[in-house]
Design a protein around this motif. Structure first.
Motif, PDB file in Angstrom:
ATOM      1  N   ILE A  65      10.751  -5.019   2.551  1.00 18.95           N
ATOM      2  CA  ILE A  65      10.211  -5.975   1.526  1.00 18.95           C
ATOM      3  C   ILE A  65       9.750  -5.077   0.281  1.00 18.95           C
ATOM      4  CG2 ILE A  65       8.329  -7.358   0.708  1.00 18.95           C
ATOM      5  CD1 ILE A  65       8.598  -8.789   3.692  1.00 18.95           C
ATOM      6  N   ASP A  66       8.915  -3.866   0.629  1.00 17.95           N
ATOM      7  CA  ASP A  66       8.344  -3.021  -0.424  1.00 17.95           C
ATOM      8  C   ASP A  66       9.503  -2.527  -1.173  1.00 17.95           C
ATOM      9  OD1 ASP A  66       5.828  -3.762   0.494  1.00 17.95           O
ATOM     10  OD2 ASP A  66       5.632  -2.083   1.461  1.00 17.95           O
ATOM     11  N   ILE A  67      10.535  -2.141  -0.607  1.00 20.35           N
ATOM     12  CA  ILE A  67      11.819  -1.193  -1.221  1.00 20.35           C
ATOM     13  C   ILE A  67      12.836  -2.421  -2.004  1.00 20.35           C
ATOM     14  CG2 ILE A  67      13.571  -1.158   0.416  1.00 20.35           C
ATOM     15  CD1 ILE A  67      13.233   1.921   0.323  1.00 20.35           C
ATOM     16  N   CYS A  68      12.833  -3.462  -1.458  1.00 18.22           N
ATOM     17  CA  CYS A  68      13.800  -4.397  -2.072  1.00 18.22           C
ATOM     18  C   CYS A  68      13.631  -4.642  -3.650  1.00 18.22           C
ATOM     19  CB  CYS A  68      13.736  -5.731  -1.409  1.00 18.22           C
ATOM     20  SG  CYS A  68      14.804  -6.861  -2.144  1.00 18.22           S
ATOM     21  N   PRO A  69      14.899  -4.288  -4.246  1.00 17.71           N
ATOM     22  CA  PRO A  69      14.741  -4.398  -5.965  1.00 17.71           C
ATOM     23  C   PRO A  69      15.189  -5.725  -6.385  1.00 17.71           C
ATOM     24  CG  PRO A  69      16.916  -3.571  -5.065  1.00 17.71           C
ATOM     25  CD  PRO A  69      16.258  -3.956  -3.769  1.00 17.71           C
ATOM     26  N   SER A  70      15.122  -7.005  -5.583  1.00 17.21           N
ATOM     27  CA  SER A  70      15.461  -8.065  -5.742  1.00 17.21           C
ATOM     28  C   SER A  70      14.435  -9.304  -5.420  1.00 17.21           C
ATOM     29  CB  SER A  70      16.612  -8.670  -5.015  1.00 17.21           C
ATOM     30  OG  SER A  70      17.970  -7.402  -5.359  1.00 17.21           O
ATOM     31  N   LYS A  71      13.351  -8.836  -5.134  1.00 17.47           N
ATOM     32  CA  LYS A  71      12.331 -10.020  -4.692  1.00 17.47           C
ATOM     33  C   LYS A  71      12.728 -10.710  -3.621  1.00 17.47           C
ATOM     34  CE  LYS A  71       9.869 -10.062  -9.243  1.00 17.47           C
ATOM     35  NZ  LYS A  71       9.464 -10.936 -10.329  1.00 17.47           N
ATOM     36  N   SER A  72      13.210 -10.016  -2.699  1.00 15.24           N
ATOM     37  CA  SER A  72      13.683 -10.863  -1.453  1.00 15.24           C
ATOM     38  C   SER A  72      13.162 -10.163  -0.161  1.00 15.24           C
ATOM     39  CB  SER A  72      15.229 -10.874  -1.564  1.00 15.24           C
ATOM     40  OG  SER A  72      15.884 -11.398  -0.618  1.00 15.24           O
ATOM     41  N   THR A  73      14.185 -10.566   1.042  1.00 18.64           N
ATOM     42  CA  THR A  73      13.685 -10.150   2.363  1.00 18.64           C
ATOM     43  C   THR A  73      14.784 -10.038   3.263  1.00 18.64           C
ATOM     44  OG1 THR A  73      12.521 -10.447   4.268  1.00 18.64           O
ATOM     45  CG2 THR A  73      12.647 -12.280   2.987  1.00 18.64           C
ATOM     46  N   PRO A  74      15.042  -8.899   3.882  1.00 17.02           N
ATOM     47  CA  PRO A  74      15.956  -9.344   5.147  1.00 17.02           C
ATOM     48  C   PRO A  74      15.503 -10.240   6.227  1.00 17.02           C
ATOM     49  CG  PRO A  74      15.090  -7.256   5.426  1.00 17.02           C
ATOM     50  CD  PRO A  74      14.267  -7.875   4.235  1.00 17.02           C
ATOM     51  N   LYS A  75      14.298 -10.303   6.164  1.00 22.40           N
ATOM     52  CA  LYS A  75      14.014 -11.115   7.469  1.00 22.40           C
ATOM     53  C   LYS A  75      13.652 -12.622   7.280  1.00 22.40           C
ATOM     54  CE  LYS A  75       9.893  -8.629   7.183  1.00 22.40           C
ATOM     55  NZ  LYS A  75       8.463  -8.126   7.709  1.00 22.40           N
ATOM     56  N   THR A  76      14.916 -13.054   7.092  1.00 23.40           N
ATOM     57  CA  THR A  76      15.095 -14.656   7.212  1.00 23.40           C
ATOM     58  C   THR A  76      15.794 -15.462   8.339  1.00 23.40           C
ATOM     59  OG1 THR A  76      17.126 -14.603   5.729  1.00 23.40           O
ATOM     60  CG2 THR A  76      14.769 -14.863   4.514  1.00 23.40           C
ATOM     61  N   SER A  77      15.570 -16.400   8.583  1.00 22.38           N
ATOM     62  CA  SER A  77      16.389 -16.830   9.870  1.00 22.38           C
ATOM     63  C   SER A  77      16.902 -18.234   9.357  1.00 22.38           C
ATOM     64  CB  SER A  77      15.515 -16.999  10.921  1.00 22.38           C
ATOM     65  OG  SER A  77      14.741 -15.749  11.262  1.00 22.38           O
ATOM     66  N   SER A  78      17.945 -18.726  10.065  1.00 24.64           N
ATOM     67  CA  SER A  78      18.521 -19.774   9.880  1.00 24.64           C
ATOM     68  C   SER A  78      18.318 -20.841  10.926  1.00 24.64           C
ATOM     69  CB  SER A  78      20.171 -19.762   9.676  1.00 24.64           C
ATOM     70  OG  SER A  78      20.826 -21.012   9.505  1.00 24.64           O
ATOM     71  N   TYR A  79      17.656 -21.951  10.569  1.00 24.63           N
ATOM     72  CA  TYR A  79      17.370 -22.970  11.859  1.00 24.63           C
ATOM     73  C   TYR A  79      18.007 -24.280  11.463  1.00 24.63           C
ATOM     74  CZ  TYR A  79      13.313 -20.191  13.601  1.00 24.63           C
ATOM     75  OH  TYR A  79      12.515 -19.258  14.387  1.00 24.63           O
ATOM     76  N   SER A  80      18.472 -24.894  12.437  1.00 28.08           N
ATOM     77  CA  SER A  80      18.923 -26.240  12.354  1.00 28.08           C
ATOM     78  C   SER A  80      17.839 -27.278  12.477  1.00 28.08           C
ATOM     79  CB  SER A  80      20.038 -26.413  13.316  1.00 28.08           C
ATOM     80  OG  SER A  80      19.737 -26.413  14.542  1.00 28.08           O
ATOM     81  N   VAL A  81      17.973 -28.696  11.989  1.00 25.19           N
ATOM     82  CA  VAL A  81      17.192 -29.471  12.188  1.00 25.19           C
ATOM     83  C   VAL A  81      16.877 -29.609  13.522  1.00 25.19           C
ATOM     84  CG1 VAL A  81      16.951 -31.987  12.144  1.00 25.19           C
ATOM     85  CG2 VAL A  81      17.654 -30.538  10.044  1.00 25.19           C
ATOM     86  N   ARG A  82      18.017 -29.652  14.694  1.00 27.05           N
ATOM     87  CA  ARG A  82      18.014 -29.929  16.154  1.00 27.05           C
ATOM     88  C   ARG A  82      16.779 -28.563  16.413  1.00 27.05           C
ATOM     89  NH1 ARG A  82      21.753 -32.143  18.282  1.00 27.05           N
ATOM     90  NH2 ARG A  82      23.221 -31.735  16.936  1.00 27.05           N
TER      91      ARG A  82
END
Ligand code: SF4
Ligand code: SF4
Length: 295
Positions: A90-107
């Motif tokens: 996160i500290d190094i990301c130049p795009s105000k982003s993170t690789p630590k996201t997850s995709s969750y379904s409603v289920r």
């Protein structure tokens, strides 16, 4: 109760974090889902890595000390099981982003809620800006309302207030309450602070109040930078038009998580906050909620 055959249980949301227990994100004990992506770019943001979606540039991969990040098919992949939570990516990301996201379904989220349901009063979806994933929000809340085992859970949204009137109309049948930020009084000050004006935010507050779905308005006090103190008479005249049960919560600007120009600004001390709240209470004729920590 809603018919479950009208619900898309496979609808997915891009999620940066889930807290299975919180008592500061709406009434009672709540499971909180933080969605990735925001349409404001606040100088004062304390979670700037939630603003943008990852563009898979891979700049962060080499910084990971545990091998939790790899590139597969031109996409950066995060393995949660290997992650130590050091946040170097996160500290190094130049795009105000993170690789630590997850995709969750409603289920999948219904399964999680079902596991924790006995300890919860409700669910809150926050961000980033939660309403940017409107279709997912609608399906999630419909699914909660249609599930007999989860019917005791209230559904709340924490939002920057930028969603259109039509967008709120789609959510209103399925939500019980909202928390909305009002970060500056003058449109020009709001534009400077977050990158957008505040007319839409105030229309949102009015719309939600009219439908009895406004739980809380949050005011961020940044000493010497925003105009909530210098415009306190106009601000309170406006807040006094809202239903008396709407909570006015004060947030004190701090440096935690902030990057860039905001780090050069003075933090809000407890003394400054008490002075601001005293003036508010005198004009509103009712109590406001103060921050519990100043760090
Ligand atoms: S926080 Fe980021 S850099 Fe640190 S271990 Fe996890 S993925 Fe790697
Ligand atoms: S998190 Fe940031 S640095 Fe890492 S791949 Fe995504 S955009 Fe690039």
């Amino acid at each position: 109760m809603l018919q479950s055959d009208t619900i898309n249980f496979d609808k997915k949301g891009i999620i940066s974090k889930i807290l299975t227990f919180s008592c500061v994100d709406g009434p009672g004990n709540r499971l909180v889902i933080f969605l990735q992506g925001c349409n404001f770019d606040c100088i004062s943001c304390h979670n700037p890595h939630t603003i943008n979606h990852c563009d898979h540039c891979a700049d962060c991969v080499a910084s990971c000390p545990t091998g939790a990040l790899t590139v597969e098919n031109n996409k950066v992949k995060w393995r949660q099981a290997l992650c130590s939570g050091c946040d170097k990516c996160i500290d190094i990301c130049p795009s105000k982003s993170t690789p630590k996201t997850s995709s969750y379904s409603v289920r999948q989220l219904l399964e999680l809620l079902t596991q924790h349901r006995h300890f919860l009063n409700g669910i809150t979806v926050s961000g980033g800006e939660s309403t940017l994933q409107l279709a997912f929000l609608v399906e999630l809340f419909k699914a909660v309302k249609a599930n007999a085992a989860l019917s005791h859970l209230s559904c709340y949204v924490d939002s920057n207030g930028s969603l259109s009137e039509q967008g709120w109309n789609k959510l209103l049948p399925y939500i019980d309450g909202t928390m909305i930020d009002l970060k500056a009084w003058q449109n020009a000050t709001h534009l400077w602070l977050v990158g957008r004006g505040n007319h839409r935010v105030m229309q949102t507050i009015n719309q939600l109040a009219a439908h009895n779905k406004l739980y809380e308005v949050r005011l961020l006090y940044i000493p010497g930078k925003t105009d909530l103190l210098s415009e306190i008479d106009a601000l309170c005249e406006y807040l006094n038009t809202l239903p008396q049960q709407v909570i006015i919560r004060l947030n004190a600007f701090q440096h935690h998580g902030v990057i860039g120009e905001g780090l050069t600004w003075d933090k809000c001390s407890e003394q400054q906050m008490l002075m601001f709240s005293k003036k508010l209470v005198a004009r509103l004729g009712r109590e406001v909620l103060l921050p519990s920590v100043y760090t």
